[in-house]
Motif scaffolding. Structure first.
Motif, PDB file in Angstrom:
ATOM      1  N   GLN A 159       0.857  -1.178   0.000  1.00 18.21           N
ATOM      2  CA  GLN A 159       0.000   0.000   0.000  1.00 18.21           C
ATOM      3  C   GLN A 159       0.895   1.230   0.000  1.00 18.21           C
ATOM      4  N   VAL A 160       0.602   2.139  -0.905  1.00 13.25           N
ATOM      5  CA  VAL A 160       1.353   3.391  -0.996  1.00 13.25           C
ATOM      6  C   VAL A 160       0.606   4.437  -0.187  1.00 13.25           C
ATOM      7  N   PHE A 161       1.339   5.091   0.701  1.00 16.01           N
ATOM      8  CA  PHE A 161       0.808   6.197   1.488  1.00 16.01           C
ATOM      9  C   PHE A 161       1.441   7.482   0.970  1.00 16.01           C
ATOM     10  N   ALA A 162       0.661   8.566   0.949  1.00 15.62           N
ATOM     11  CA  ALA A 162       1.159   9.838   0.423  1.00 15.62           C
ATOM     12  C   ALA A 162       0.763  10.978   1.347  1.00 15.62           C
ATOM     13  N   ARG A 163       1.549  12.034   1.266  1.00 16.80           N
ATOM     14  CA  ARG A 163       1.280  13.242   2.045  1.00 16.80           C
ATOM     15  C   ARG A 163       1.758  14.446   1.250  1.00 16.80           C
ATOM     16  N   ASP A 164       0.959  15.491   1.250  1.00 18.62           N
ATOM     17  CA  ASP A 164       1.396  16.744   0.638  1.00 18.62           C
ATOM     18  C   ASP A 164       2.389  17.426   1.578  1.00 18.62           C
ATOM     19  N   LEU A 165       3.384  18.048   0.978  1.00 16.66           N
ATOM     20  CA  LEU A 165       4.355  18.827   1.741  1.00 16.66           C
ATOM     21  C   LEU A 165       4.161  20.322   1.532  1.00 16.66           C
ATOM     22  N   ALA A 166       3.653  20.701   0.357  1.00 19.56           N
ATOM     23  CA  ALA A 166       3.506  22.116   0.012  1.00 19.56           C
ATOM     24  C   ALA A 166       2.428  22.260  -1.052  1.00 19.56           C
ATOM     25  N   PRO A 167       1.896  23.469  -1.209  1.00 18.45           N
ATOM     26  CA  PRO A 167       0.908  23.687  -2.264  1.00 18.45           C
ATOM     27  C   PRO A 167       1.528  23.472  -3.652  1.00 18.45           C
ATOM     28  N   ARG A 168       0.682  23.126  -4.604  1.00 18.91           N
ATOM     29  CA  ARG A 168       1.121  22.940  -5.986  1.00 18.91           C
ATOM     30  C   ARG A 168       1.128  24.302  -6.672  1.00 18.91           C
ATOM     31  N   LEU A 169       2.301  24.891  -6.804  1.00 20.53           N
ATOM     32  CA  LEU A 169       2.435  26.180  -7.469  1.00 20.53           C
ATOM     33  C   LEU A 169       2.595  25.981  -8.969  1.00 20.53           C
ATOM     34  N   THR A 170       2.178  26.975  -9.740  1.00 20.73           N
ATOM     35  CA  THR A 170       2.353  26.939 -11.183  1.00 20.73           C
ATOM     36  C   THR A 170       3.068  28.210 -11.604  1.00 20.73           C
ATOM     37  N   PRO A 171       4.295  28.109 -12.056  1.00 21.63           N
ATOM     38  CA  PRO A 171       5.109  26.898 -12.132  1.00 21.63           C
ATOM     39  C   PRO A 171       5.640  26.533 -10.746  1.00 21.63           C
ATOM     40  N   PRO A 172       6.002  25.269 -10.559  1.00 22.92           N
ATOM     41  CA  PRO A 172       6.534  24.857  -9.249  1.00 22.92           C
ATOM     42  C   PRO A 172       7.942  25.404  -9.013  1.00 22.92           C
ATOM     43  N   LEU A 173       8.273  25.548  -7.741  1.00 17.28           N
ATOM     44  CA  LEU A 173       9.639  25.942  -7.381  1.00 17.28           C
ATOM     45  C   LEU A 173      10.567  24.766  -7.659  1.00 17.28           C
ATOM     46  N   GLU A 174      11.760  25.052  -8.131  1.00 21.26           N
ATOM     47  CA  GLU A 174      12.717  23.977  -8.377  1.00 21.26           C
ATOM     48  C   GLU A 174      13.214  23.402  -7.048  1.00 21.26           C
ATOM     49  N   ILE A 175      13.568  22.144  -7.079  1.00 21.07           N
ATOM     50  CA  ILE A 175      14.077  21.456  -5.893  1.00 21.07           C
ATOM     51  C   ILE A 175      15.453  21.993  -5.546  1.00 21.07           C
ATOM     52  N   ARG A 176      15.662  22.246  -4.283  1.00 22.61           N
ATOM     53  CA  ARG A 176      16.939  22.777  -3.800  1.00 22.61           C
ATOM     54  C   ARG A 176      17.763  21.654  -3.199  1.00 22.61           C
ATOM     55  N   PRO A 177      19.079  21.679  -3.350  1.00 16.04           N
ATOM     56  CA  PRO A 177      19.934  20.677  -2.691  1.00 16.04           C
ATOM     57  C   PRO A 177      19.765  20.745  -1.170  1.00 16.04           C
ATOM     58  N   PHE A 178      19.804  19.599  -0.521  1.00 22.57           N
ATOM     59  CA  PHE A 178      19.593  19.593   0.929  1.00 22.57           C
ATOM     60  C   PHE A 178      20.684  20.326   1.672  1.00 22.57           C
ATOM     61  N   ALA A 179      21.883  20.424   1.108  1.00 21.39           N
ATOM     62  CA  ALA A 179      22.955  21.165   1.760  1.00 21.39           C
ATOM     63  C   ALA A 179      22.618  22.651   1.880  1.00 21.39           C
ATOM     64  N   ASP A 180      21.771  23.167   0.986  1.00 19.14           N
ATOM     65  CA  ASP A 180      21.389  24.569   1.011  1.00 19.14           C
ATOM     66  C   ASP A 180      20.353  24.882   2.094  1.00 19.14           C
ATOM     67  N   VAL A 181      19.664  23.860   2.591  1.00 22.78           N
ATOM     68  CA  VAL A 181      18.578  24.113   3.538  1.00 22.78           C
ATOM     69  C   VAL A 181      18.752  23.379   4.870  1.00 22.78           C
ATOM     70  N   ALA A 182      19.732  22.482   4.963  1.00 22.92           N
ATOM     71  CA  ALA A 182      19.909  21.664   6.178  1.00 22.92           C
ATOM     72  C   ALA A 182      20.422  22.517   7.332  1.00 22.92           C
TER      73      ALA A 182
END
Length: 182
Positions: A159-182
């Motif tokens: 069974q796959v479980f899912a959760r939203d983390l953030a709103p769906r923006l148009t266009p979406p924000l690009e994914i940032r490296p974890f080193a930039d936000v950790a």
């Protein structure tokens, strides 16, 4: 129990992570792998398919790693890049202490800051502890793959479980490296 230290995993943690994961592979149907990955393979997984995008965390207690949370690409096609897959595994003596929840809460926070919009986790059923953990963290059932894997003498359902983390923006924000936000 003292508070565990939760930190980013490194290749130096690969042997211990492999040792924690091995019994899940060899003794349970939780993982559909049939051979436990070696230290070198775990180091490759920690480094990630896209270096810097998919964090792994470890929990240390008294200098000993007792659990970890992983993240990886949900699918390889580029349009899926805002969704991430996670897993969490604990050493046998770490169960029932809230450590899985602590690892996942930190992981979800980090993934949110990276601009991922959704997270999924596949759970082989039955696994009431994992289902309960994910539901407490706001995950909900999203899909069921009936009898899709054969392990330990029986067909297994995921069974796959899912959760939203953030709103769906148009266009979406690009994914940032974890080193930039950790």
């Amino acid at each position: 129990m003292a508070e565990p230290l939760i930190r980013l995993a490194t290749a130096a943690d690969a042997a211990v992570i492999a040792a924690i994961y091995a019994p899940y592979v060899t003794d349970t149907f939780v993982s559909f792998e049939e051979e436990a990955p070696a230290q070198e393979e775990m180091a490759r997984r920690i480094a990630g398919s896209v270096p810097g995008l998919y964090p792994w965390l470890v929990a240390e207690l008294d200098g000993r790693i007792i659990g970890y949370a992983s993240s990886s690409a949900f699918r390889s096609r580029p349009s899926y890049r805002w969704t991430v897959e996670t897993g969490v595994y604990l050493s046998p003596d770490a169960h029932g202490r809230g450590l899985g929840r602590a690892l996942m809460e930190r992981m979800l926070d980090l993934l949110t800051r990276q601009n991922f919009t959704a997270v999924v986790a596949g759970i082989t059923l039955p696994n009431p502890a994992s289902v309960a953990l994910h539901e407490k963290l706001g995950f909900a059932p999203a899909a069921t793959y009936r009898d899709t894997g054969f392990k330990l003498g029986a067909w297994r359902t995921v069974q796959v479980f899912a959760r939203d983390l953030a709103p769906r923006l148009t266009p979406p924000l690009e994914i940032r490296p974890f080193a930039d936000v950790a």
